[in-house]
Motif scaffolding. Structure first.
Motif: not given
Length: 335
Positions: A19-23, A70-73, A78-90
């Motif tokens: 279920f987490l994997l879907i999100d 995945y650890q965030r979930l 939540t996992l939003e576009a900004g969270d992905i952007d943060r992870e890609l940058r840092m």
């Protein structure tokens, strides 16, 4: 340039919660597509497994990013576009992969570590670039901090978030937000309403930032009780700001005298943050920017921090960074 296929390998991660994997994957796997494009890898989804195919370096970076997101979930975030952007940058803290063949599967769990989070009434705010992280650290560590850089780099947004955090945790008694209303001038008198009605349009970005961190009714009550104040820079004269978190936004439009006046308002138990963009000075020709002078005069004082941002730190629409870079390149030609 052709890719040497001998350098391409595949690694597989197994995720315990479907279920987490879907999100995690997002609608139509758009989150995975973002990671693929960023690292130049291919991600294959097979049941509760994700296989990453690519060269060793980018592949490992993609694996670390997948784990951290995945650890965030798992932590209930939540996992939003900004969270992905943060992870890609840092990038997140590396999670060691046990030795073994390239198809070694790793079932991982764990809490998010090594992160800076700013807790407010409505959300947790995380820096999304290394410069933002250093800036937030300085806001907590220093009594006087400067944030200098182009629009969209989070200077004011993060400062207000830290201010709200310090207010709700009892470190300060009030928040005071200010800006120079340089566009006002004579036009201010022609706007309808009382003085508050006249200056509010110039203060709107500060209201917007506060609204992201505090519920509307609580924000209105705090403003009514003067726990939160939003006022033009001119209203600061003669005051001593004690036990407060004070932010001066758009400081490049303060004159040298105004900047000196504002900086000397700092009282006991207070924190002060000055933010500005040296490329957007709207002062009349021949009038020196107080931000320039403050940087020149105060940079040698150890207890004052200066944080600098570039177009790479822009966290708005990607086009904003491209626009800023284009203008910076043009300005460089004139030097």
């Amino acid at each position: 340039m052709a890719v040497d296929l001998t350098d391409v390998s595949e690694s597989t991660l197994e995720f315990p919660d479907n279920f987490l994997l879907i999100d995690f994957c997002g609608e139509y796997d758009r989150n995975l597509a973002t990671i693929e494009q960023s690292y130049g890898v291919q991600i294959l989804r097979r049941g509760n497994q994700l296989s990453v195919v690519g060269e060793d370096g980018p592949k490992q970076e993609a694996l670390d990013t997948l784990k951290a997101l995945y650890q965030r979930l798992e932590a209930g975030r939540t996992l939003e576009a900004g969270d992905i952007d943060r992870e890609l940058r840092m990038g997140g803290p590396s999670v060691a992969t046990p030795p073994g063949p390239s198809d070694q599967k790793e079932l991982f769990k764990g809490a998010i570590a090594g992160r800076i989070e700013i807790k407010t009434r409505k959300k947790l705010v995380e820096p999304r670039t290394a410069a933002q992280k250093a800036y937030v650290e300085s806001l907590f560590d220093k009594e006087l901090a400067f944030g200098i850089g182009p629009a969209g780099t989070g200077k004011t947004y993060l400062a207000v978030a830290v201010g709200v955090n310090m207010l709700i945790s009892g470190k300060v008694d009030k928040i005071i937000l200010s800006r120079p209303a340089v566009e006002a001038g004579e036009k201010l008198g022609y706007l309808p309403g009382d003085m508050k009605d006249k200056v509010d349009p110039y203060m709107q970005p500060l209201y917007d930032a506060l609204g992201d961190f505090l519920p509307g009714k609580q924000m209105a009550k705090m403003m009514e009780e003067k726990v939160i104040e939003i006022a033009p820079l001119a209203f600061m004269r003669g005051r001593t700001l004690s036990n407060a978190f004070v932010v001066l936004d758009e400081a490049q439009n303060a004159t040298s005298m105004q900047m000196k006046m504002f900086l000397t308002r700092l009282g006991e138990g207070s924190r002060m943050v000055i933010t500005g963009d040296r490329t957007q000075i709207d002062l009349p020709r021949g009038v020196s920017s107080g931000l320039w002078d403050a940087e020149r005069l105060l940079k040698h004082i150890p207890k004052i921090s200066f944080s600098y941002f570039t177009a790479k730190d822009v966290v708005r629409h990607p086009l904003v960074a491209a626009i800023i870079e284009a203008y910076e390149a043009e300005d460089a030609k004139k030097v």
